[in-house]
Scaffold this motif. Structure first.
Motif, PDB file in Angstrom:
ATOM      1  N   PRO B 124     -18.201  44.458 -14.781  1.00  0.00           N
ATOM      2  CA  PRO B 124     -17.105  45.141 -15.473  1.00  0.00           C
ATOM      3  C   PRO B 124     -15.808  44.313 -15.524  1.00  0.00           C
ATOM      4  CG  PRO B 124     -18.320  46.743 -14.197  1.00  0.00           C
ATOM      5  CD  PRO B 124     -18.888  45.384 -13.841  1.00  0.00           C
ATOM      6  N   THR B 125     -15.558  43.513 -14.515  1.00  0.00           N
ATOM      7  CA  THR B 125     -14.393  42.622 -14.546  1.00  0.00           C
ATOM      8  C   THR B 125     -14.534  41.625 -15.704  1.00  0.00           C
ATOM      9  OG1 THR B 125     -14.088  42.777 -12.157  1.00  0.00           O
ATOM     10  CG2 THR B 125     -13.105  40.870 -13.248  1.00  0.00           C
ATOM     11  N   LEU B 126     -15.724  41.063 -15.830  1.00  0.00           N
ATOM     12  CA  LEU B 126     -15.964  40.085 -16.898  1.00  0.00           C
ATOM     13  C   LEU B 126     -15.860  40.757 -18.267  1.00  0.00           C
ATOM     14  CD1 LEU B 126     -19.025  38.318 -15.245  1.00  0.00           C
ATOM     15  CD2 LEU B 126     -16.663  37.494 -15.282  1.00  0.00           C
ATOM     16  N   VAL B 127     -16.357  41.980 -18.355  1.00  0.00           N
ATOM     17  CA  VAL B 127     -16.301  42.704 -19.625  1.00  0.00           C
ATOM     18  C   VAL B 127     -14.844  42.968 -20.008  1.00  0.00           C
ATOM     19  CG1 VAL B 127     -16.858  44.901 -20.753  1.00  0.00           C
ATOM     20  CG2 VAL B 127     -18.592  43.720 -19.399  1.00  0.00           C
ATOM     21  N   GLU B 128     -14.026  43.369 -19.046  1.00  0.00           N
ATOM     22  CA  GLU B 128     -12.626  43.631 -19.377  1.00  0.00           C
ATOM     23  C   GLU B 128     -11.915  42.339 -19.781  1.00  0.00           C
ATOM     24  OE1 GLU B 128     -10.528  46.561 -17.111  1.00  0.00           O
ATOM     25  OE2 GLU B 128      -8.586  46.021 -17.943  1.00  0.00           O
ATOM     26  N   GLU B 129     -12.211  41.243 -19.071  1.00  0.00           N
ATOM     27  CA  GLU B 129     -11.599  39.959 -19.452  1.00  0.00           C
ATOM     28  C   GLU B 129     -12.034  39.558 -20.867  1.00  0.00           C
ATOM     29  OE1 GLU B 129      -9.195  38.654 -18.048  1.00  0.00           O
ATOM     30  OE2 GLU B 129      -9.340  38.662 -15.861  1.00  0.00           O
ATOM     31  N   GLN B 130     -13.306  39.814 -21.159  1.00  0.00           N
ATOM     32  CA  GLN B 130     -13.831  39.487 -22.483  1.00  0.00           C
ATOM     33  C   GLN B 130     -13.117  40.292 -23.568  1.00  0.00           C
ATOM     34  OE1 GLN B 130     -17.056  37.465 -24.017  1.00  0.00           O
ATOM     35  NE2 GLN B 130     -15.048  37.631 -24.898  1.00  0.00           N
ATOM     36  N   VAL B 131     -12.972  41.558 -23.323  1.00  0.00           N
ATOM     37  CA  VAL B 131     -12.309  42.438 -24.290  1.00  0.00           C
ATOM     38  C   VAL B 131     -10.861  41.994 -24.496  1.00  0.00           C
ATOM     39  CG1 VAL B 131     -11.387  44.771 -24.533  1.00  0.00           C
ATOM     40  CG2 VAL B 131     -13.805  44.442 -24.001  1.00  0.00           C
ATOM     41  N   LEU B 132     -10.194  41.660 -23.414  1.00  0.00           N
ATOM     42  CA  LEU B 132      -8.802  41.212 -23.518  1.00  0.00           C
ATOM     43  C   LEU B 132      -8.711  39.914 -24.316  1.00  0.00           C
ATOM     44  CD1 LEU B 132      -7.632  42.004 -19.871  1.00  0.00           C
ATOM     45  CD2 LEU B 132      -6.827  43.135 -21.970  1.00  0.00           C
ATOM     46  N   GLU B 133      -9.694  39.055 -24.116  1.00  0.00           N
ATOM     47  CA  GLU B 133      -9.723  37.787 -24.841  1.00  0.00           C
ATOM     48  C   GLU B 133      -9.916  38.044 -26.345  1.00  0.00           C
ATOM     49  OE1 GLU B 133      -8.969  34.893 -24.104  1.00  0.00           O
ATOM     50  OE2 GLU B 133      -9.851  33.735 -25.752  1.00  0.00           O
TER      51      GLU B 133
END
Lengths: 490, 490
Positions: B124-133
């Protein structure tokens, strides 16, 4: 048809072209999720994210569409196995709840109807008021107390402190702010208080140096005499004490300040008493244990989480404020596009937006309402008592085993201990050893436990707000800690 | 077995005793929700809550359990028909999104896995970073920009302003706070700025009187010369200007400040530029319309909602901060129980908690991630353009009809107009008449429209962020307004 009309004849929508396809997938998701939850015990509690998953979750911006099935498949493969693990029966890291299958369904329903819960003339408003009323009654606060569901404890605490600031500033703080204030508004708490207090002081412009951290006694409770002395000194020094933060369950050890003494002191000094009962306040549910948090009901504002010891999924916390008018006065803000009306959708006003920061709010109240009704309050009482007794059982195991050492007196649902072999080792060596034990337990997927440092000693920290744990899980933990420790020393 | 163990042999849990029963009910819920969404068009957009429903939703604290089916039946009967109505195809009241069936499923999945999204070593951390990117790329901000998903626009804006305050104070504001500051930190915005700005100034301790509301031009955009003059005057008067808030889509009329001029002014005066693009910033998606919000990408911090013009269910907004280190510096707070580690669950730290107020956070990113992947960004572009063109179509209808009067130049997706019959009527009479039209439209369940007051004139306000509307819905609205108006005058 106008030229513009021509251009939008396509009539796009994000509703599915084929409802049956998405419906079918939805049912598969639900089945998968149920199976996942039903079989949690056999799954790893946590696993590190493998490199290939990291890679898969790093993609260019998706311009075109992808089949929903394949997006879902990625979720199943790359996300489900690699999460924070707190839903697992053997998860006691930090103070996090598990979530429940029923509340999962409630979240789906809430997202389906997608109500805007700033207030207004709608059933969700009534449901949130109802939930707040129930929580008020559980906490033993007087009728007429105001409240708000929040994203969690930090926001609930922040709102409580903001109302305190408004009530006790002695000037129009909303208009004038803190700039130019000569007598510093000052807030008091124990050294064991959660970091929300510092963050909130900073955000509110009070400054962390206006937060006086008072020393604690041997049981990590605020030293009342020391607090009284500090307030007196500060007054003499020209500061302006406004509030005391009491803890009903500190994060490290579950300590509870003497809230009755704090209430008395606040009355004498005309200070606001805010109580942080993030998880501890829920002990109010238990006739057997509610004495542990006695006095929480005397707070001017009381904050607690429902996604911790009420086992609900993230996010939901609550703040209760004794003086409803003051609560509103601290936040209510008119806007022309939200013009009040006696009829229509805005009738009743933006009740909830007027009690906090956000204007737009989701329907967090639904999962609380459905859960309290379906499970009944008595089920929560039984579970909280069970968690307490499981913690007592673990503490008992720690005390009885020669290679385990308790690092704090258990007061609540938190047990802090360490592995300590027969051979003499320094605290530094023990810290390194126990830190490694915690990491290995996490990495193996066997248990989610956390660590904390108490008096320079690294403690394995078990915070039991888990409705899925069984007694044997705690026995297994004690055995695993010893086995891991022994293996690391070989 | 210890005596404590005896006591907890019951092994309570909130997981169902009978999984199949709850699973079956879950599938029924899902079917009902799908049917509800598929047949929305035939349902009333909104209805007032009847007295008997009010009564039914006022109950004593439920001590014992109730059958889940009957709790769900109450939801179906007492809640579903009486909500804020924004999911309906004919809902354009205020700026609220509709939600989507896919995102509803994503919310169910997120609640099912119940990840704690403060950060840490998890997908989920990676998913949120991805979305922010992805959102950063959509907004055209530079690589390395930091961000955070929030509960919505107010929180995103508040965080942006808090970082501005930290960056520009010129002293350690986290430690020292604002108390005793002699040169008042001062923030500038246009008179049309949303009430979040006032609320945030108050919460941050800056005080609403340190928010300088600058007059707007005929198109409701901040008067740059006036702003420049006020800043110069304030400096002479010993104030300390720190930030300018630019609007990319004001709430009343959808106006956009000259963000390029604001950027230049902020550079010259070393001020922070925060842009509130609550819904307007999403125009960045459209090659056809992105010029309307040009300069938003030049902000030091940019806030926008995804539960508005990205059609996602509540709650989800986003703040992007150009200076990632400053973003972190404004909020990051260490705590012993969150001790960093290179391995284990906390590896990577509490990245998101370190960028905002909350420590515990839910998995808001999942619905964004699944939606962007499954629908593709191009679908959002098409929909936003469709909303723009539908608004243009309505404005066109208003202009062409003798009994309708436009009350603001349409710049975006917001149309403000009123019914104005041939017979001469005072503004006061017209206000009363149009207010009644809005209420009747709401009460009839035909349309959700809101009202606002522009220059003393009550306007019917249509804010189109609806992915379910069709062109004929806007024709129907124009006709209904005229018909209602005529009927009221009889």
């Amino acid at each position: 048809m106008t030229p513009i009309a021509e251009a939008v004849r396509a009539q796009h929508t994000l509703d599915p072209e084929n409802w049956d396809e998405l419906r079918t997938l939805g049912h598969r998701m639900l089945d998968d999720m149920f199976e996942h939850l039903e079989t949690l015990r056999g799954q790893p509690a946590w696993q590190p994210v493998p490199a290939e998953v990291r890679q898969a979750l790093d993609e260019p911006l998706p311009r075109g569409s992808q089949p929903v099935e394949s997006v879902y498949q990625e979720f199943v493969t790359n996300i489900v196995p690699y999460t924070s693990g707190n839903r697992h029966p053997r998860a006691w890291g930090w103070v996090r709840g598990n979530g429940t299958p029923l509340a999962m369904l409630a979240e789906m329903l809430a997202a389906g109807i997608n109500s805007h819960c700033g207030g207004g003339n709608q059933s969700p408003t009534l449901v949130e008021e109802q939930v707040l009323e129930w929580l008020r009654e559980i906490m033993g606060m007087p009728q007429g107390t105001s409240g708000l569901l929040t994203s969690g404890g930090t926001m609930a605490n922040l709102i409580g402190l903001a109302v305190a600031r408004h009530a006790k500033a002695g000037f129009d703080i909303r208009k004038d702010g803190l700039q130019g204030v000569s007598a510093r508004l000052t807030v008091y708490c124990s050294a064991e208080t959660h970091m929300w207090a510092q963050k909130s002081m900073e955000l509110l412009g009070l400054g962390s140096r206006s937060l006086r951290r008072i020393a604690v006694d041997a049981e990590s409770r605020i030293d009342i005499a020391g607090l009284r002395k500090q307030i007196a000194q500060d007054k003499v020094a020209g500061l302006h004490p406004i509030a005391v933060i009491g803890n009903a369950g500190t994060v490290n050890t579950g300590s509870v300040d003497d809230l009755i003494a704090l209430r008395q002191l606040c009355d004498e000094a005309a200070l606001w008493l805010h109580v942080d009962g993030a998880f501890g306040a829920l002990l109010k549910l238990s006739p057997k244990y509610r004495h542990l948090v006695r006095g929480a009901e005397l707070a001017d504002s009381l904050a607690f989480d429902l996604h911790k010891w009420m086992y609900l999924p993230f996010e939901v916390g609550c703040v209760l404020v004794r003086d409803a008018e003051m609560h509103r006065a601290a936040f209510a803000t008119p806007a022309s596009y939200l013009e009040g009306a006696e009829r229509g959708m805005l009738a009743g006003g933006m009740t909830f937006s007027d009690r906090g920061i956000e204007l737009t709010r989701g329907f967090k109240a639904l999962k609380v309402w459905m859960s309290l009704k379906a499970h009944g309050v008595d089920a929560y009482t039984a579970l909280i008592e069970q968690n307490m007794e499981q913690a007592a059982h673990l503490a008992d195991r720690v005390d009885k085993h020669a290679e385990l050492e308790s690092l704090s007196r258990r007061q609540m649902n938190i047990v802090c201990f360490r592995y300590r072999p027969g051979a003499p080792m320094s605290d530094e060596e023990l810290n390194r050893l126990n830190r490694e034990i915690v990491l290995r337990l996490q990495e193996s997927g066997e248990f989610v436990v956390s660590g904390t440092v108490l008096d320079g000693k690294y403690a394995i920290r078990v915070a039991n707000t888990n409705h899925r744990s069984r007694l044997e899980d705690f026995d297994a933990l004690a055995e695993a800690v010893i086995a891991r420790g022994q293996r690391l020393l070989l």
